[in-house]
Write an enzyme that holds these catalytic residues in place. Structure first.
Site, mmCIF file in Angstrom:
data_model
loop_
_atom_site.group_PDB
_atom_site.id
_atom_site.type_symbol
_atom_site.label_atom_id
_atom_site.label_comp_id
_atom_site.label_asym_id
_atom_site.label_seq_id
_atom_site.Cartn_x
_atom_site.Cartn_y
_atom_site.Cartn_z
ATOM 1 N N HIS A 68 55.816 36.244 -45.619
ATOM 2 C CA HIS A 68 54.841 36.849 -46.538
ATOM 3 C C HIS A 68 53.445 36.267 -46.352
ATOM 4 C CE1 HIS A 68 57.714 38.914 -49.593
ATOM 5 N NE2 HIS A 68 58.182 38.988 -48.366
ATOM 6 N N ASP A 69 53.345 35.088 -45.764
ATOM 7 C CA ASP A 69 52.038 34.558 -45.381
ATOM 8 C C ASP A 69 51.508 35.312 -44.166
ATOM 9 O OD1 ASP A 69 49.785 32.911 -45.199
ATOM 10 O OD2 ASP A 69 50.835 31.375 -44.025
ATOM 11 N N VAL A 72 50.097 39.009 -44.011
ATOM 12 C CA VAL A 72 48.899 39.305 -44.803
ATOM 13 C C VAL A 72 47.716 38.566 -44.177
ATOM 14 C CG1 VAL A 72 47.900 39.268 -47.113
ATOM 15 C CG2 VAL A 72 50.365 39.585 -46.823
ATOM 16 N N GLY A 74 47.426 37.233 -41.290
ATOM 17 C CA GLY A 74 47.774 36.099 -40.438
ATOM 18 C C GLY A 74 48.345 34.903 -41.176
ATOM 19 N N ASP A 76 47.939 31.896 -42.515
ATOM 20 C CA ASP A 76 46.780 31.099 -42.930
ATOM 21 C C ASP A 76 46.975 30.492 -44.314
ATOM 22 O OD1 ASP A 76 46.701 33.310 -44.552
ATOM 23 O OD2 ASP A 76 44.670 33.930 -43.983
ATOM 24 N N SER A 78 47.373 31.792 -47.026
ATOM 25 C CA SER A 78 46.750 32.558 -48.121
ATOM 26 C C SER A 78 47.741 32.768 -49.268
ATOM 27 C CB SER A 78 46.235 33.915 -47.620
ATOM 28 O OG SER A 78 47.286 34.660 -47.025
ATOM 29 N N HIS A 195 67.892 38.364 -43.320
ATOM 30 C CA HIS A 195 68.680 38.661 -44.518
ATOM 31 C C HIS A 195 70.139 38.233 -44.369
ATOM 32 C CE1 HIS A 195 65.500 41.748 -46.123
ATOM 33 N NE2 HIS A 195 65.059 40.520 -46.073
ATOM 34 N N ASP A 248 73.680 33.259 -39.476
ATOM 35 C CA ASP A 248 74.570 33.779 -38.437
ATOM 36 C C ASP A 248 74.320 35.278 -38.272
ATOM 37 O OD1 ASP A 248 75.718 35.002 -40.676
ATOM 38 O OD2 ASP A 248 77.371 33.575 -40.801
HETATM 39 C C1 HEM Z 1 62.396 44.534 -42.673
HETATM 40 C C2 HEM Z 1 61.699 44.607 -43.784
HETATM 41 C C3 HEM Z 1 61.969 43.715 -44.956
HETATM 42 C C4 HEM Z 1 62.103 44.115 -46.242
HETATM 43 C C5 HEM Z 1 61.976 45.530 -46.759
HETATM 44 C C6 HEM Z 1 62.412 42.951 -47.016
HETATM 45 C C7 HEM Z 1 62.612 42.947 -48.382
HETATM 46 C C8 HEM Z 1 63.149 41.901 -49.095
HETATM 47 C C9 HEM Z 1 63.498 41.939 -50.489
HETATM 48 C C10 HEM Z 1 63.285 43.112 -51.411
HETATM 49 C C11 HEM Z 1 64.057 40.754 -50.809
HETATM 50 C C12 HEM Z 1 64.605 40.332 -52.175
HETATM 51 C C13 HEM Z 1 63.473 39.751 -53.001
HETATM 52 C C14 HEM Z 1 63.841 39.601 -54.475
HETATM 53 O O1 HEM Z 1 64.697 40.311 -54.971
HETATM 54 O O2 HEM Z 1 63.224 38.741 -55.143
HETATM 55 C C15 HEM Z 1 64.051 39.951 -49.619
HETATM 56 C C16 HEM Z 1 64.535 38.680 -49.532
HETATM 57 C C17 HEM Z 1 64.418 37.897 -48.416
HETATM 58 N N1 HEM Z 1 63.749 38.227 -47.251
HETATM 59 FE FE1 HEM Z 1 63.140 40.031 -46.705
HETATM 60 N N2 HEM Z 1 62.460 41.871 -46.190
HETATM 61 C C18 HEM Z 1 62.181 42.284 -44.921
HETATM 62 C C19 HEM Z 1 62.075 41.489 -43.804
HETATM 63 C C20 HEM Z 1 62.178 40.122 -43.829
HETATM 64 C C21 HEM Z 1 61.765 39.240 -42.775
HETATM 65 C C22 HEM Z 1 61.107 39.687 -41.473
HETATM 66 C C23 HEM Z 1 62.052 37.989 -43.183
HETATM 67 C C24 HEM Z 1 61.808 36.676 -42.488
HETATM 68 C C25 HEM Z 1 61.383 36.551 -41.242
HETATM 69 C C26 HEM Z 1 62.675 38.088 -44.471
HETATM 70 C C27 HEM Z 1 63.219 37.052 -45.170
HETATM 71 C C28 HEM Z 1 63.816 37.171 -46.401
HETATM 72 C C29 HEM Z 1 64.614 36.129 -47.006
HETATM 73 C C30 HEM Z 1 65.011 34.828 -46.341
HETATM 74 C C31 HEM Z 1 64.964 36.579 -48.281
HETATM 75 C C32 HEM Z 1 65.744 35.796 -49.364
HETATM 76 C C33 HEM Z 1 64.735 34.932 -50.108
HETATM 77 C C34 HEM Z 1 65.313 34.047 -51.202
HETATM 78 O O3 HEM Z 1 66.509 33.998 -51.419
HETATM 79 O O4 HEM Z 1 64.479 33.391 -51.877
HETATM 80 N N3 HEM Z 1 62.704 39.391 -44.852
HETATM 81 N N4 HEM Z 1 63.469 40.658 -48.590
#
Ligand code: HEM
Ligand SMILES: *[C@@H]1O[C@H](CO)[C@@H](O)[C@H](O)[C@H]1NC(C)=O
Ligand SMILES: *[C@@H]1O[C@H](CO)[C@@H](O)[C@H](O)[C@H]1NC(C)=O
Ligand SMILES: *[C@@H]1O[C@H](CO)[C@@H](O)[C@H](O)[C@H]1NC(C)=O
Ligand SMILES: *[C@@H]1O[C@H](CO)[C@@H](O)[C@H](O)[C@H]1NC(C)=O
Ligand SMILES: *[C@@H]1O[C@H](CO)[C@@H](O)[C@H](O)[C@H]1NC(C)=O
Length: 320
Positions: A68-69, A72, A74, A76, A78, A195, A248
């Site tokens: 999320h950094d 947005v 780059g 940085d 933010s 995920h 995994d």
């Molecule tokens: C492909 C598009 C993506 C979408 C639409 C997306 C969306 C989301 C959403 C909606 C959540 C749950 C947030 C919540 O309910 O509070 C989530 C969690 C998470 N996302 Fe994504 N995400 C995407 C890609 C990524 C990428 C690229 C990464 C890391 C490189 C990532 C890492 C994570 C992680 C690790 C969680 C769990 C965070 C936690 O348990 O605190 N996601 N994501």
């Protein structure tokens, strides 16, 4: 720099510069802190390991913070800036509000680094390193980072709202969102394998449980028990029910069984162009882990501030 100019620079690379390839990116370098803060990486990895041993989910939260950094404007830092009376940061953006976590861990690391090497290690480098160390701690791949990112003095709520992909997106929306940051579709699928760890709130996947038919019916029933059709917005479910704290390839096998939690997750295996890659990752863990690490290196190098741009914050939550 256009792709084609790379060809013209190849002979120069062959003569003298090849050793640098893979260890530098712009003005970032692998040894950036070698003399100014030689212990920075052990300080960060110890703090990350200790945070994860307190709560395994924190590894997921730190990985997401980096994403999320970087998406947005780059990598940085933010995303770390707090709102104040005269400053609006990114923390209340839709994808972040009541969702993004890990700020306290970054603060702890920053204060330890300020004790060891004051004013030296940027918050953006801390976030990038903490994300990598988190994945390693949860059993995933490592990758080589380069350092020297500087911290922004600005943030963009509107860019956070528009650049971070929403879980309501369909496959073409996901492809576009990542393509806007320079990623291929293959890289998008690999990075979505994040995920395999972490949790999601009922509010972001409820519609999938009650309105969609590309979800495994027994899986949907089990999620509904903790995510009623109204209420329980903040109830959590693991994004990878099979192995929620192991980095995994189970996420991809879940998708093959229509066990994707988010609408956007299941879009990667829903009769479209990415189905084959999901199958490959589900059957070949090593391919996924390698592609994921390569995607993370690319993400970590998105548009860094270098040289005299930005600053090295002393407190990650505010500009100096
Ligand atoms: C492909 C598009 C993506 C979408 C639409 C997306 C969306 C989301 C959403 C909606 C959540 C749950 C947030 C919540 O309910 O509070 C989530 C969690 C998470 N996302 Fe994504 N995400 C995407 C890609 C990524 C990428 C690229 C990464 C890391 C490189 C990532 C890492 C994570 C992680 C690790 C969680 C769990 C965070 C936690 O348990 O605190 N996601 N994501
Ligand atoms: C640097 O780290 C090493 C081991 O990682 C440790 O033994 C040493 O005490 C640390 N030095 C400082 C100044 O923190
Ligand atoms: C914002 O307010 C703080 C005091 O709360 C002040 O120190 C700072 O200079 C202000 N910044 C701007 C850009 O007005
Ligand atoms: C963020 O969440 C809080 C509840 O914790 C809510 O009061 C506020 O309206 C939300 N902000 C935005 C911009 O959605
Ligand atoms: C994907 O979503 C966009 C925007 O909501 C929509 O215009 C488009 O038709 C959708 N594509 C498919 C294949 O469903
Ligand atoms: C539903 O999920 C279960 C395990 O989670 C799996 O055994 C079953 O094959 C899945 N059904 C479909 C239609 O994918």
């Amino acid at each position: 720099m256009a792709q084609s100019s790379y060809l013209y620079s190849l002979p120069a690379c062959m003569l003298s510069l090849c050793v640098l390839v893979g260890t530098t990116s712009g003005q970032l370098s692998a040894n950036f802190y070698a003399s100014s803060c030689p212990n920075f990486s052990s300080i960060i990895s110890s703090a990350v390991n200790s945070a994860i041993s307190n709560e395994a989910r924190m590894g997921a939260s730190l990985l997401r913070l980096h994403f999320h950094d970087c998406f947005v404007n780059g990598c940085d830092a933010s995303v770390l800036l707090d709102d104040t009376a005269n400053f609006t940061g990114e923390k209340t953006a839709g994808p972040n509000n009541n969702s993004l976590r890990g700020f306290d861990v970054i603060d702890t690391i920053k204060s330890q680094l300020e004790t060891s090497c004051p004013g030296v290690v940027s918050c953006a480098d801390i976030v990038a390193t903490a994300a990598r160390d988190s994945v390693v701690a949860l059993g995933g791949p490592s990758w080589n980072l380069v350092f020297g990112r500087r911290d922004s003095t600005t943030a963009s709520l509107s860019a956070a709202n528009s650049n971070i992909p929403a879980p309501t997106l369909n496959l073409s929306g996901l492809i576009t969102s990542f393509s806007n940051q320079g990623f291929t579709t293959n890289e998008m699928v690999a990075l979505s394998g994040s995920h395999t760890i972490g949790q999601a709130r009922c509010t972001v996947f409820r519609a999938r449980l009650y309105n969609e038919n590309n979800i495994n019916s027994s899986f949907a029933a089990s999620l509904r028990s903790n995510c009623p059709s109204s209420g329980g917005d903040n109830n959590l479910s693991p994004l990878d029910v099979a192995s929620p704290t192991s980095f995994d390839n189970a996420y991809f096998n879940n998708l093959l069984n229509q066990n994707g939690v988010l609408h956007s997750d299941q879009q990667l295996f829903n009769g479209g162009s990415t189905d084959a890659q999901v199958r490959t990752y589900g059957s070949n863990s090593a391919t996924f882990l390698t592609d994921f690490a390569n995607g993370m290196v690319k993400m970590s190098n998105l548009n860094p501030l270098t040289g005299s741009s930005g600053e090295v914050r002393t407190n990650c939550r505010r500009t100096n």
